[in-house]
Enzyme design. Structure first.
Site, short mmCIF file in Angstrom:
data_model
loop_
_atom_site.label_atom_id
_atom_site.label_comp_id
_atom_site.label_asym_id
_atom_site.label_seq_id
_atom_site.Cartn_x
_atom_site.Cartn_y
_atom_site.Cartn_z
N ALA A 24 0.82 -1.19 0.00
CA ALA A 24 0.00 0.00 0.00
C ALA A 24 0.87 1.25 0.00
CB ALA A 24 -0.93 -0.04 1.20
N CYS A 25 0.31 2.38 0.44
CA CYS A 25 1.00 3.69 0.48
C CYS A 25 1.27 4.23 -0.92
CB CYS A 25 2.32 3.62 1.24
SG CYS A 25 2.16 3.29 2.99
N THR A 26 0.98 5.50 -1.08
CA THR A 26 1.19 6.20 -2.35
C THR A 26 1.69 7.61 -2.05
OG1 THR A 26 -0.68 4.99 -3.33
CG2 THR A 26 0.09 6.95 -4.51
N ASP A 44 -0.78 3.34 4.61
CA ASP A 44 -1.63 2.17 4.61
C ASP A 44 -0.93 1.06 5.40
OD1 ASP A 44 -2.98 3.80 2.86
OD2 ASP A 44 -2.54 2.62 1.09
N ARG A 230 -1.91 1.12 -8.45
CA ARG A 230 -2.05 2.47 -7.89
C ARG A 230 -1.07 3.44 -8.51
NH1 ARG A 230 -0.25 2.34 -3.36
NH2 ARG A 230 0.18 0.14 -2.97
#
Length: 347
Positions: A24-26, A44, A230
């Site tokens: 996750a994480c963006t 995330d 993503r």
């Protein structure tokens, strides 16, 4: 019928290109219509990592957190930072406008720190070192390329491996991504690197992005919460977003972008802690030197004007305690309380 077959073919190719381990994480850098820059980020994780916000002043005596053999330094810049389990600095912005964001990267390999013969630094201190010492991305790249320390990555408090790659952005829009792969530091430095997610490594993220540039994003984009998906969606959305000149609209655009890529609460994979819901979001307005924070658990946004924090040499570190999930709104620099700084992750 032709269009259906065309989309089906694209979907097959997309699956083959996005079958990497997913996290996750963006993070993105949005350029406004007045040539300002705003950095957005999601955190995330499979559980609340007990993030607090901290104000660390100039002139702090620091070390790598690993006892004897640790690198030492004195902070040149004050910063506001977000902690991770209060054993690591995971992101922040300093008084020069340098923004740092660390995202999970499962393939990280920091090498044999002891064999390197270099001073040691905890992975939990890596992001803080950048914020404490550098005003611009170029300055950081020049210094860190010399590899002044060896990174040690003990296990996180929840039992997960501590592994990440670091991104930096500054007031000029410059950008750099730092990854440790096969024991070596790899640096990607270019203002065009405006999006970063997690695995695969950044060079592979760029290859995926190159493929998707040939696809009409209004007709089809990959839709899973996979890291590579993503990356594609955020790259397309960032390019499509209007470059707003009005400060409030520019900020609203940045928040709309980061919310659009967030993962709903409740989604998680116990075997992969980084495939998880968005716990919080941040937006760093570099020109305004304003750090915005939004918890997924609370219905409000609050922010910190860096110039209102006590960051001059001789000031004490202070903390905004978020452990009880308090509901804040507006500017909250006055709510920070003097607190002894946390100790960086160590064995």
């Amino acid at each position: 019928m032709k269009n259906i077959h065309h989309l089906g073919a694209i979907a097959c190719i997309a699956i083959s290109l996005t079958s990497f381990e997913t996290e996750a994480c963006t993070r993105f850098i949005y350029k406004t219509g007045t040539d300002g820059f705003i950095v957005g980020r999601t955190m995330d994780w499979m559980e609340d990592p007990k993030t607090d916000l901290w104000a660390f002043p100039q002139g702090m005596k620091r070390d790598g957190g690993l006892g004897e053999g640790s690198i030492t330094w004195t902070s040149r810049h004050g910063s506001v930072i977000a902690s991770f389990y209060n054993v690591a600095t995971v992101e922040g912005m300093n008084d020069a406008g340098l923004v740092a964001n660390t995202l999970y990267l499962a393939g990280s390999d920091y090498g044999d720190a002891k064999a390197s013969g270099k001073p040691l630094i905890s992975v939990g201190a890596w992001t803080q070192y950048a914020l404490d010492n550098f005003a611009t991305v170029a300055e950081a790249v020049d210094a860190l390329a010399k590899e002044p320390f060896a990174v040690v990555a003990p296990v996180l408090p929840d039992g997960s491996a501590a592994a990440g790659h670091l991104s930096l952005a500054d007031a000029t829009g410059d950008s750099a991504i730092f990854e440790y792969l096969n024991g070596k530091l790899v640096i990607h430095h270019d203002p065009k690197y405006t999006v970063m997610t997690n695995s695969p490594t950044f060079d592979q993220q760029l290859a995926i992005s190159t493929y998707w540039k040939s696809i009409d994003g209004l007709s089809f984009l990959p839709g899973t919460i996979n890291s590579s998906d993503r990356f594609v969606r955020m790259s397309w959305s960032l390019n499509a977003a209007p470059k707003e000149k009005d400060e409030r609209l520019a900020l609203a655009t940045a928040f709309s972008l980061i919310r659009s890529i967030s993962v709903p609460l409740g989604l998680s994979n116990p075997g992969k802690p980084n495939i998880a819901a968005t716990i919080w979001r941040s937006v760093s307005d570099i020109h305004a030197k304003r750090y915005y924070f939004e918890s997924a658990y609370n219905p409000s946004i609050f922010w910190i004007d860096i110039d209102k924090l006590k960051l001059s040499a001789g000031s004490k570190p202070s903390r905004l305690d978020l452990g009880s999930r308090p509901i804040y709104s507006g500017e909250v620099s006055g709510k920070f309380v003097e607190t002894e700084p946390f100790k960086f992750l160590a064995k």
